[in-house]
Write a protein that holds these residues in place. Structure first.
Motif, PDB file in Angstrom:
ATOM      1  N   ARG A 102      39.425  46.285  38.112  1.00  0.00           N
ATOM      2  CA  ARG A 102      39.742  45.456  39.284  1.00  0.00           C
ATOM      3  C   ARG A 102      38.467  44.962  39.966  1.00  0.00           C
ATOM      4  NH1 ARG A 102      44.055  49.254  39.939  1.00  0.00           N
ATOM      5  NH2 ARG A 102      42.783  50.534  41.322  1.00  0.00           N
ATOM      6  N   GLU A 106      37.178  41.054  40.558  1.00  0.00           N
ATOM      7  CA  GLU A 106      36.839  40.547  41.882  1.00  0.00           C
ATOM      8  C   GLU A 106      35.439  39.926  41.918  1.00  0.00           C
ATOM      9  OE1 GLU A 106      37.240  43.847  44.501  1.00  0.00           O
ATOM     10  OE2 GLU A 106      39.425  43.981  44.299  1.00  0.00           O
ATOM     11  N   ALA A 134      45.129  43.792  35.900  1.00  0.00           N
ATOM     12  CA  ALA A 134      44.673  43.502  37.256  1.00  0.00           C
ATOM     13  C   ALA A 134      44.979  42.051  37.627  1.00  0.00           C
ATOM     14  CB  ALA A 134      43.177  43.779  37.374  1.00  0.00           C
ATOM     15  N   CYS A 139      45.192  40.522  41.357  1.00  0.00           N
ATOM     16  CA  CYS A 139      43.777  40.716  41.672  1.00  0.00           C
ATOM     17  C   CYS A 139      43.028  39.460  41.213  1.00  0.00           C
ATOM     18  CB  CYS A 139      43.227  41.947  40.964  1.00  0.00           C
ATOM     19  SG  CYS A 139      41.485  42.294  41.290  1.00  0.00           S
TER      20      CYS A 139
END
Length: 299
Positions: A102, A106, A134, A139
């Motif tokens: 994750r 990001e 994810a 995400c």
């Protein structure tokens, strides 16, 4: 005063100390019982059956030491044994794979995520699956340009290259993380990742942050290094908050807290040589880790 939770943590050796350090620095209301399975290191060439058996033995021991939450600070065990351990033990567990994936999603700016890990972790494809999961769960990258391109189907985001690094763990366990030998081996391992053009690199083994200076020296400033320990701390903080809420609501019982005036913050157990673990750990962390007790498990 808020009570201190006891976190049980295990790894094949000194690698999990990188995760432990992050937790102790950022979460003041926890204590950690750490188990390093140094008699059976490395885990990277072990079978799933072996890692499940090792995990069962260690988790049982850590629960006996009062652990309320288990952090599986080993990517090989997280990739192969953790799902089974979660089924067999009634205690919350956090692994390294999902939080690390994750965080990589990001932070990536080009969508080309790389991984260095043990051969067991690479073969499992756990990180590749976790990156896809994810994204499926919402995400998204912090980079707005990449996020919008991905949402419109114009740019892929995926784990594009995974590299097994079997010699890294033995080097680190021998205290050679900052040696010329480590630099030479790292150049060889990182070459395929350079060729694949990765912009974000997941350290898929808790030993590897000890190599961070060497890795940054070789990779340069254009590749972001992701240590899953950062994300594990965030997930652990959320879990502990939920435990507090569940206790207050009466959903779970409250453990006794016989701490005394000066409660310890960390206790160390190993299956192998305690003095070697202490010496290498002190060198790598550049701070004393205190008394280490030997505890043999299994055969």
């Amino acid at each position: 005063m808020k009570k201190q939770r006891i976190i049980g943590m295990f790894d094949s050796g000194v690698g999990g100390l990188t995760v432990m350090k992050e937790i102790l620095e950022q979460l003041l209301d926890v204590r950690i019982v750490y188990f390093g399975d140094t008699a059976r290191v490395p885990y990277g060439n072990r079978t799933q059956e072996e890692l499940i058996r090792f995990g069962e033995e260690i988790v049982t021991f850590l629960i006996g030491q009062g652990a309320e939450v288990i952090v599986v600070a080993c990517n090989s065990s997280s990739a192969t044994a953790l799902p089974v351990l979660r089924e067999r033990f009634d205690v919350p567990m956090i692994g390294m794979i999902e939080p690390g994936a994750r965080l990589a999603v990001e932070k990536t700016i080009a969508g080309r995520i790389g991984l260095i890990a043990t051969e067991t972790t690479v073969r499992s494809k756990a990180y590749s699956t976790a990156v896809s999961r994810a994204l499926a769960k919402g995400c998204l990258p912090e980079n707005l340009t990449l996020r919008e391109a991905w949402q419109h189907g114009e740019h892929p985001i995926a784990l594009t290259k995974a590299q097994g690094c079997p010699l890294f763990v033995p080097l680190i366990e021998a205290g050679l993380a900052n040696s010329e030998q480590a630099r030479g081996i790292a150049r060889t391992y990182l070459a395929p990742l350079h060729a694949a053009g990765v912009d974000t690199l997941i350290l898929g083994c808790t030993h590897y942050p000890f190599l961070a200076p060497v890795l940054r020296e070789i990779l340069g400033e254009d590749v972001l290094i992701i240590d899953p320990a950062w994300a594990v701390v965030r997930e652990l903080e959320t879990l502990l908050r939920h435990l507090d809420e569940w206790e207050q609501s009466g959903l779970i019982g409250s453990p006794s807290q016989a701490q005394g005036k000066n409660p310890w913050r960390a206790r160390y157990f190993v299956s192998g040589d305690p003095e070697l673990f202490r010496q290498v750990g002190n060198t790598l962390l550049q701070e004393p880790i205190g008394h280490v007790e030997q505890k043999a498990l299994g055969e």
